[in-house]
Design a protein around this motif. Sequence first.
Motif, PDB file in Angstrom:
ATOM      1  N   ALA A   8       0.803  -1.226   0.000  1.00 23.54           N
ATOM      2  CA  ALA A   8       0.000   0.000   0.000  1.00 23.54           C
ATOM      3  C   ALA A   8       0.834   1.272   0.000  1.00 23.54           C
ATOM      4  N   ALA A   9       2.154   1.166   0.042  1.00 11.12           N
ATOM      5  CA  ALA A   9       3.015   2.340   0.158  1.00 11.12           C
ATOM      6  C   ALA A   9       3.190   3.046  -1.183  1.00 11.12           C
ATOM      7  N   THR A  10       3.614   4.316  -1.116  1.00 16.65           N
ATOM      8  CA  THR A  10       3.943   5.063  -2.324  1.00 16.65           C
ATOM      9  C   THR A  10       5.251   4.549  -2.910  1.00 16.65           C
ATOM     10  N   ILE A  11       5.545   4.913  -4.142  1.00 16.39           N
ATOM     11  CA  ILE A  11       6.756   4.412  -4.791  1.00 16.39           C
ATOM     12  C   ILE A  11       8.018   5.071  -4.253  1.00 16.39           C
ATOM     13  N   THR A  12       7.883   6.124  -3.451  1.00 19.77           N
ATOM     14  CA  THR A  12       9.053   6.744  -2.824  1.00 19.77           C
ATOM     15  C   THR A  12       9.301   6.203  -1.421  1.00 19.77           C
ATOM     16  N   HIS A  13       8.392   5.413  -0.916  1.00 17.16           N
ATOM     17  CA  HIS A  13       8.486   4.900   0.450  1.00 17.16           C
ATOM     18  C   HIS A  13       9.524   3.770   0.531  1.00 17.16           C
ATOM     19  N   PRO A  14      10.205   3.623   1.687  1.00 17.36           N
ATOM     20  CA  PRO A  14      11.169   2.522   1.849  1.00 17.36           C
ATOM     21  C   PRO A  14      10.591   1.134   1.594  1.00 17.36           C
ATOM     22  N   ALA A  15       9.292   0.941   1.791  1.00 19.38           N
ATOM     23  CA  ALA A  15       8.685  -0.367   1.514  1.00 19.38           C
ATOM     24  C   ALA A  15       8.795  -0.728   0.039  1.00 19.38           C
ATOM     25  N   HIS A  16       8.613   0.249  -0.834  1.00 20.06           N
ATOM     26  CA  HIS A  16       8.706  -0.019  -2.265  1.00 20.06           C
ATOM     27  C   HIS A  16      10.152  -0.290  -2.665  1.00 20.06           C
ATOM     28  N   LEU A  17      11.076   0.448  -2.065  1.00 22.80           N
ATOM     29  CA  LEU A  17      12.488   0.209  -2.348  1.00 22.80           C
ATOM     30  C   LEU A  17      12.894  -1.192  -1.906  1.00 22.80           C
ATOM     31  N   ALA A  18      12.353  -1.635  -0.775  1.00 20.90           N
ATOM     32  CA  ALA A  18      12.637  -2.990  -0.297  1.00 20.90           C
ATOM     33  C   ALA A  18      12.053  -4.028  -1.251  1.00 20.90           C
ATOM     34  N   ALA A  19      10.851  -3.764  -1.741  1.00 27.23           N
ATOM     35  CA  ALA A  19      10.220  -4.690  -2.687  1.00 27.23           C
ATOM     36  C   ALA A  19      11.038  -4.805  -3.969  1.00 27.23           C
ATOM     37  N   LEU A  20      11.551  -3.684  -4.449  1.00 31.02           N
ATOM     38  CA  LEU A  20      12.383  -3.693  -5.648  1.00 31.02           C
ATOM     39  C   LEU A  20      13.659  -4.506  -5.423  1.00 31.02           C
ATOM     40  N   GLN A  21      14.269  -4.315  -4.252  1.00 30.01           N
ATOM     41  CA  GLN A  21      15.477  -5.072  -3.929  1.00 30.01           C
ATOM     42  C   GLN A  21      15.191  -6.566  -3.901  1.00 30.01           C
ATOM     43  N   PHE A  22      14.107  -6.923  -3.239  1.00 29.79           N
ATOM     44  CA  PHE A  22      13.718  -8.334  -3.153  1.00 29.79           C
ATOM     45  C   PHE A  22      13.548  -8.936  -4.545  1.00 29.79           C
ATOM     46  N   ALA A  23      12.797  -8.255  -5.389  1.00 28.70           N
ATOM     47  CA  ALA A  23      12.516  -8.771  -6.722  1.00 28.70           C
ATOM     48  C   ALA A  23      13.796  -8.957  -7.532  1.00 28.70           C
ATOM     49  N   GLU A  24      14.656  -7.958  -7.478  1.00 30.39           N
ATOM     50  CA  GLU A  24      15.889  -8.007  -8.264  1.00 30.39           C
ATOM     51  C   GLU A  24      16.790  -9.158  -7.818  1.00 30.39           C
ATOM     52  N   ARG A  25      16.963  -9.314  -6.516  1.00 32.27           N
ATOM     53  CA  ARG A  25      17.890 -10.323  -6.019  1.00 32.27           C
ATOM     54  C   ARG A  25      17.352 -11.741  -6.172  1.00 32.27           C
ATOM     55  N   VAL A  26      16.052 -11.914  -6.004  1.00 35.97           N
ATOM     56  CA  VAL A  26      15.483 -13.251  -6.198  1.00 35.97           C
ATOM     57  C   VAL A  26      15.620 -13.671  -7.651  1.00 35.97           C
ATOM     58  N   GLU A  27      15.328 -12.767  -8.566  1.00 34.17           N
ATOM     59  CA  GLU A  27      15.449 -13.104  -9.987  1.00 34.17           C
ATOM     60  C   GLU A  27      16.898 -13.444 -10.337  1.00 34.17           C
ATOM     61  N   THR A  79      17.953 -16.886  -8.722  1.00 36.49           N
ATOM     62  CA  THR A  79      17.281 -18.054  -9.309  1.00 36.49           C
ATOM     63  C   THR A  79      17.504 -18.134 -10.819  1.00 36.49           C
ATOM     64  N   HIS A  80      18.402 -17.284 -11.326  1.00 31.58           N
ATOM     65  CA  HIS A  80      18.725 -17.291 -12.762  1.00 31.58           C
ATOM     66  C   HIS A  80      17.483 -17.067 -13.612  1.00 31.58           C
ATOM     67  N   GLY A  81      16.614 -16.184 -13.126  1.00 28.80           N
ATOM     68  CA  GLY A  81      15.425 -15.820 -13.883  1.00 28.80           C
ATOM     69  C   GLY A  81      14.260 -16.770 -13.750  1.00 28.80           C
ATOM     70  N   GLU A  82      14.410 -17.825 -12.934  1.00 28.53           N
ATOM     71  CA  GLU A  82      13.332 -18.804 -12.795  1.00 28.53           C
ATOM     72  C   GLU A  82      12.194 -18.298 -11.905  1.00 28.53           C
ATOM     73  N   VAL A  83      12.479 -17.323 -11.024  1.00 29.12           N
ATOM     74  CA  VAL A  83      11.451 -16.723 -10.174  1.00 29.12           C
ATOM     75  C   VAL A  83      11.517 -15.214 -10.359  1.00 29.12           C
ATOM     76  N   ARG A  84      10.470 -14.659 -10.912  1.00 26.81           N
ATOM     77  CA  ARG A  84      10.390 -13.219 -11.158  1.00 26.81           C
ATOM     78  C   ARG A  84       9.239 -12.628 -10.344  1.00 26.81           C
ATOM     79  N   THR A  85       9.323 -11.334 -10.116  1.00 22.99           N
ATOM     80  CA  THR A  85       8.318 -10.671  -9.279  1.00 22.99           C
ATOM     81  C   THR A  85       7.783  -9.427  -9.966  1.00 22.99           C
ATOM     82  N   GLU A  86       6.479  -9.305 -10.038  1.00 21.27           N
ATOM     83  CA  GLU A  86       5.817  -8.089 -10.515  1.00 21.27           C
ATOM     84  C   GLU A  86       5.263  -7.352  -9.301  1.00 21.27           C
TER      85      GLU A  86
END
Length: 325
Positions: free
Chosen positions: A28-47, A50-57
């Motif tokens: 529910a956070a804005t795109i400038t909020h630390p929660a969104h930055l954390a989500a971006l970090q999570f998505a990037e590192r998991v992908e 996992t060599h692209g086998e797990v992606r996050t939108e």
Amino acid sequence: MKKSLLMLVAMWSFAAHAEPVVLSLVHAATITHPAHLAALQFAERVEKRTHGEVRTEIFPAAQLGSENELLQKVRLGAVDMDVTSMNYLIKYEKTFSVVVMPYLFDSYAHAHRVLDGPAMNWLAPLAEKQGFIILSNWEWGFRNLTNNKRPINVPSDVRGLRVRVPPVAELEITMEALGAQVSKVGFKELHQALSQGLVDGQENPLNVIYYNKLYEVQKHLSLTRHVYYNTLHLMSAKSWAKLTPAEQIIVREESKAAGDGMRRRIIAEEEELIVKMVAAGVKVTRPDLGPFRAATQSAREEIGHFAGEDNVRAFLKMVDAERKQ
């Protein structure tokens, strides 16, 4: 030979899907909020891991529905992951209400020791029974009170103020114990409601007040720190089952790493956010919290009756034990 075997197992683990798994993550956070930055970090590192086998939108700012709607979608598996406050799990398991009793924790470190340790071991299985996998604790922060009427220095200063709270009974009870008139304005309408005087004030962590620009329509900020709000990175149990064991390990590890980063950012920037709000004209008070703790004793008792006395005793034992560290 052993090393080669391990590499083969790892490669097999990431090749177990006919095509990449694409996970949806809502918050529910804005795109400038630390929660969104954390989500971006999570998505990037998991992908990457996992060599692209797990992606996050990622779908920020409650694009896919309200907090309660999103959590239900996660439970059903219609949405894979959610970053949400622990209180929203109360409708599924009343035990979670013990965490949002007022004035439980002495500091962020104290709250983290409890919630990452004994409380996680206790609460995570209860969440799983309801269809949720708790990946890790993220952050939201201690809640504080703003208003347009007067500075808040003692509990009696709250009396009579029309204060917006989220649709969370435990927060309503806490504000009512301080003498506030509770309003249930929706969060998306809150900025306008404050600017038009439909409500006098609201209560939220500093990061929410700042990143949603609520301080622009509030004259007074009081650092009451009345409730610590924990945020959970949750995953649908149905979605969790789609991942291989190796992927599950990576998802948990990167969830924790992202949450730890979010914690550091939120805690480190609090004084900076206060300075920025003061520069914008907000008057800040730092009241003695002892009288506020005493004034909300009835709220703790009422929440305790709902949560169950045995649950309260168990949780307070954890809180006291970690206070001694």
